[in-house]
Design a protein around this motif. Structure first.
Motif, PDB file in Angstrom:
ATOM      1  N   ASP A  63    -103.096   0.149 -87.107  1.00  0.00           N
ATOM      2  CA  ASP A  63    -102.696   0.144 -88.512  1.00  0.00           C
ATOM      3  C   ASP A  63    -101.184   0.261 -88.671  1.00  0.00           C
ATOM      4  O   ASP A  63    -100.689   0.981 -89.524  1.00  0.00           O
ATOM      5  N   TRP A  64    -100.475  -0.438 -87.819  1.00  0.00           N
ATOM      6  CA  TRP A  64     -99.011  -0.544 -87.843  1.00  0.00           C
ATOM      7  C   TRP A  64     -98.308   0.770 -87.545  1.00  0.00           C
ATOM      8  O   TRP A  64     -97.166   0.979 -87.880  1.00  0.00           O
ATOM      9  N   ASN A  65     -99.053   1.670 -86.871  1.00  0.00           N
ATOM     10  CA  ASN A  65     -98.411   2.807 -86.198  1.00  0.00           C
ATOM     11  C   ASN A  65     -98.397   2.427 -84.728  1.00  0.00           C
ATOM     12  O   ASN A  65     -99.380   1.888 -84.230  1.00  0.00           O
ATOM     13  N   VAL A  66     -97.340   2.711 -84.007  1.00  0.00           N
ATOM     14  CA  VAL A  66     -97.322   2.301 -82.604  1.00  0.00           C
ATOM     15  C   VAL A  66     -97.651   3.498 -81.719  1.00  0.00           C
ATOM     16  O   VAL A  66     -97.478   4.643 -82.129  1.00  0.00           O
ATOM     17  N   PRO A  67     -98.122   3.222 -80.474  1.00  0.00           N
ATOM     18  CA  PRO A  67     -98.356   4.342 -79.558  1.00  0.00           C
ATOM     19  C   PRO A  67     -97.022   5.001 -79.187  1.00  0.00           C
ATOM     20  O   PRO A  67     -95.957   4.396 -79.376  1.00  0.00           O
ATOM     21  N   ASP A  68     -97.099   6.224 -78.643  1.00  0.00           N
ATOM     22  CA  ASP A  68     -95.861   6.864 -78.174  1.00  0.00           C
ATOM     23  C   ASP A  68     -95.404   6.243 -76.865  1.00  0.00           C
ATOM     24  O   ASP A  68     -94.204   6.149 -76.601  1.00  0.00           O
TER      25      ASP A  68
ATOM     26  N   ARG B 188     -89.493  -4.822 -80.479  1.00  0.00           N
ATOM     27  CA  ARG B 188     -88.146  -4.824 -81.083  1.00  0.00           C
ATOM     28  C   ARG B 188     -88.126  -5.711 -82.337  1.00  0.00           C
ATOM     29  O   ARG B 188     -87.624  -5.311 -83.387  1.00  0.00           O
ATOM     30  N   GLU B 189     -88.724  -6.899 -82.232  1.00  0.00           N
ATOM     31  CA  GLU B 189     -88.708  -7.811 -83.380  1.00  0.00           C
ATOM     32  C   GLU B 189     -89.522  -7.256 -84.543  1.00  0.00           C
ATOM     33  O   GLU B 189     -89.138  -7.398 -85.702  1.00  0.00           O
ATOM     34  N   MET B 190     -90.653  -6.612 -84.224  1.00  0.00           N
ATOM     35  CA  MET B 190     -91.450  -6.023 -85.318  1.00  0.00           C
ATOM     36  C   MET B 190     -90.643  -4.960 -86.049  1.00  0.00           C
ATOM     37  O   MET B 190     -90.710  -4.845 -87.266  1.00  0.00           O
ATOM     38  N   ARG B 191     -89.871  -4.185 -85.289  1.00  0.00           N
ATOM     39  CA  ARG B 191     -89.072  -3.141 -85.954  1.00  0.00           C
ATOM     40  C   ARG B 191     -87.963  -3.795 -86.790  1.00  0.00           C
ATOM     41  O   ARG B 191     -87.726  -3.405 -87.929  1.00  0.00           O
ATOM     42  N   GLU B 192     -87.333  -4.827 -86.234  1.00  0.00           N
ATOM     43  CA  GLU B 192     -86.250  -5.497 -86.979  1.00  0.00           C
ATOM     44  C   GLU B 192     -86.750  -6.099 -88.289  1.00  0.00           C
ATOM     45  O   GLU B 192     -86.045  -6.130 -89.282  1.00  0.00           O
ATOM     46  N   LEU B 193     -87.999  -6.570 -88.259  1.00  0.00           N
ATOM     47  CA  LEU B 193     -88.547  -7.219 -89.455  1.00  0.00           C
ATOM     48  C   LEU B 193     -89.218  -6.230 -90.404  1.00  0.00           C
ATOM     49  O   LEU B 193     -89.717  -6.626 -91.459  1.00  0.00           O
ATOM     50  N   GLY B 194     -89.248  -4.956 -90.031  1.00  0.00           N
ATOM     51  CA  GLY B 194     -89.836  -3.944 -90.915  1.00  0.00           C
ATOM     52  C   GLY B 194     -91.354  -3.864 -90.837  1.00  0.00           C
ATOM     53  O   GLY B 194     -91.993  -3.291 -91.721  1.00  0.00           O
ATOM     54  N   LEU B 195     -91.953  -4.427 -89.773  1.00  0.00           N
ATOM     55  CA  LEU B 195     -93.417  -4.327 -89.622  1.00  0.00           C
ATOM     56  C   LEU B 195     -93.815  -2.952 -89.090  1.00  0.00           C
ATOM     57  O   LEU B 195     -94.919  -2.475 -89.363  1.00  0.00           O
ATOM     58  N   ILE B 196     -92.961  -2.367 -88.282  1.00  0.00           N
ATOM     59  CA  ILE B 196     -93.216  -1.020 -87.733  1.00  0.00           C
ATOM     60  C   ILE B 196     -91.931  -0.208 -87.866  1.00  0.00           C
ATOM     61  O   ILE B 196     -90.834  -0.775 -87.988  1.00  0.00           O
ATOM     62  N   ALA B 197     -92.081   1.128 -87.815  1.00  0.00           N
ATOM     63  CA  ALA B 197     -90.909   1.981 -88.048  1.00  0.00           C
ATOM     64  C   ALA B 197     -90.177   2.348 -86.765  1.00  0.00           C
ATOM     65  O   ALA B 197     -88.999   2.676 -86.781  1.00  0.00           O
TER      66      ALA B 197
END
Ligand code: F0G
Length: 450
Positions: free
Chosen positions: A245-250, A270-279
């Protein structure tokens, strides 16, 4: 409409070229380093080509119910994040990806960490993670009009390439180290109709030969030096984030061979974070076999560059001494705050049997992840409250000989078993030959049933 929004950026000197201008060996003409695919339109917030994260999450979920062949692929379902083709209609897919994320209850109990999961990339069409990269890069080869594709391989890349080439109607050339790949993988290359040459060399030697061949003949190189491979191989990162649910594992723990996969997964997060999909991104750790460990050595000795080693391990998939993507992988480990460790042949064999006992199984190279997790736990690098995902890269049937040798007790030599006898005996399940009578079977079962 042209779906192609990418360019290539050299990982070493930063020079940029159009995708079609890459040299046949995918090395930068200025500095010799590898390229990475980049999407210039993603740069600015509100930029023209920048995908909207909320809309993407909705679209990707909707596609799971779609009957379109492209949507049924766990790679092309995320196609907005890999616009590498002139037309997505040119994609060659075998319905790769969409692999399961399994909980590992036994490992969780043994290590005192409840949330340990396995992303099982062995559940792909040819039984390894290579399919996700191959659908991407082979589609580029087809779109650009190549008739021949080729790879050097420890077995899985060649199996995947041969299958996708067959689907695309292309010819496939496979170079493998003579006698040093698992039979299951060699049989796949044959079955899918590849031209297969076994060279008296290791993987690194095969790749060197192939790098010269592609400069002299119109053959498209499909090793992971090809940056489009990594675009496909980044998509399991999307699947993991989506499943959580768009939380990533540690922690994400990945085997390291030629180091393309760890680089690709790091790029995906990295790309997901850049695009705001994950924090945030997980700590990404790479695990190598102890006698095929050039990156682990480099990092532990704080060396500035990788020193190639002569590689030996029964986990033949990662028997690689001079990994091409070491710079990319080292950056992923450093930027994510992960580690690079190596594990012994005994640790790999035990971890593989433990993954088998979870009802999942994997090939030996994949089992380095659990062996590495145990080491990281022992070092206090992972807390009981954290979530861990192991990337299992290949199916257990890829290397049945290894499994049978372990259970028969013939895999490891006495020196390797010393100190681990009880652990190994508890895991071993040899196949016993009996008389074909109920009495013989019941006698053998005595004390085990009821
Ligand atoms: N696990 C398996 C099952 C593999 O087949 C490979 C690589 C790796 C891990 C390592 O991944 O190279 O991206 O670091 N196999 C390649 C091949 C080299 O030819 O099939 P990597």
């Amino acid at each position: 409409m042209n779906d192609n929004l990418h360019q290539l950026r050299c990982f070493g000197c930063g020079s940029r070229i159009a995708g079609a201008d890459a040299q046949p060996d995918f090395r930068c003409a200025q500095c010799g380093d590898l390229f990475e695919v980049e999407y210039p339109g993603w740069g600015q917030r509100g930029g023209h080509d920048r995908p909207n994260p909320g809309a993407l999450k909705w679209l990707w979920r909707e596609r799971r119910c779609s009957g379109e062949p492209l949507d049924a692929s766990g790679v092309w379902r995320f196609r907005e994040l890999l616009p590498i083709l002139d037309s997505f209609g040119n994609a060659i897919s075998l319905r790769e990806g969409n692999t399961p994320l399994y909980h590992l209850p036994r490992a969780a109990k043994a290590l005192g960490i409840d949330r340990i999961f396995a992303k099982h990339q062995g559940m792909n069409p040819t039984g390894s993670f290579k399919d996700t990269g191959m659908t991407a890069a082979l589609s580029v080869a087809k779109e650009r009009g190549f008739e021949w594709v080729a790879c050097a391989s420890t077995g899985n890349t060649s199996a995947a390439m041969a299958a996708y080439a067959a689907r695309a109607g292309l010819r496939a050339l496979v170079l493998i180290p003579d006698g040093k790949i698992a039979w299951g993988k060699l049989s796949q290359a044959m079955d899918y109709g590849a031209v297969t040459y076994q060279l008296k060399a290791d993987f690194d030697g095969c790749l060197n030969v192939l790098t010269e061949i592609v400069k002299q003949a119109p053959i498209y190189l499909l090793n992971s030096v090809n940056p489009y491979r990594l675009e496909g191989q980044k998509t399991p990162a999307f699947e993991i984030a989506e499943a959580m649910d768009w939380n990533v594992p540690d922690h994400l723990i990945v085997p390291g061979g030629n180091l393309g996969n760890s680089s690709a997964l790091g790029k995906g997060f990295r790309e997901m974070r850049e695009l705001g999909l994950i924090a945030r991104i997980p700590r990404i750790s790479v695990i190598q076999a102890a006698c095929a460990n050039p990156l682990a050595r480099m990092i532990s000795s704080h060396a500035a560059a990788l020193e190639p080693v002569e590689a030996h391990t029964r986990a033949t998939a990662i028997r690689i001494g001079n990994p091409a993507s070491w710079r990319k992988a080292a950056k992923v480990i450093e930027e994510s705050g992960g580690w690079c460790l190596d594990v012994t042949e005994t640790e790999i064999a035990i971890a593989k049997a433990e993954i088998g006992a979870e009802g999942l199984g994997c090939e030996p190279a994949s089992a380095v992840t659990l062996a590495g997790l145990k080491k990281l736990c022992a070092q206090g690098a992972i807390q009981p409250s954290e979530t861990v995902v192991l990337v299992l890269t290949g199916h257990t049937l890829k290397d049945a000989d290894y499994t049978i040798d372990f259970h028969r007790g013939t895999l490891l030599i006495d020196d390797e078993k010393r100190g681990h006898e009880a652990e190994i005996d508890a895991l071993r399940r040899d196949a016993v030959t009996l008389d074909a009578t109920p009495a013989a079977v019941l006698a053998a079962l005595k004390g085990q049933v009821g």
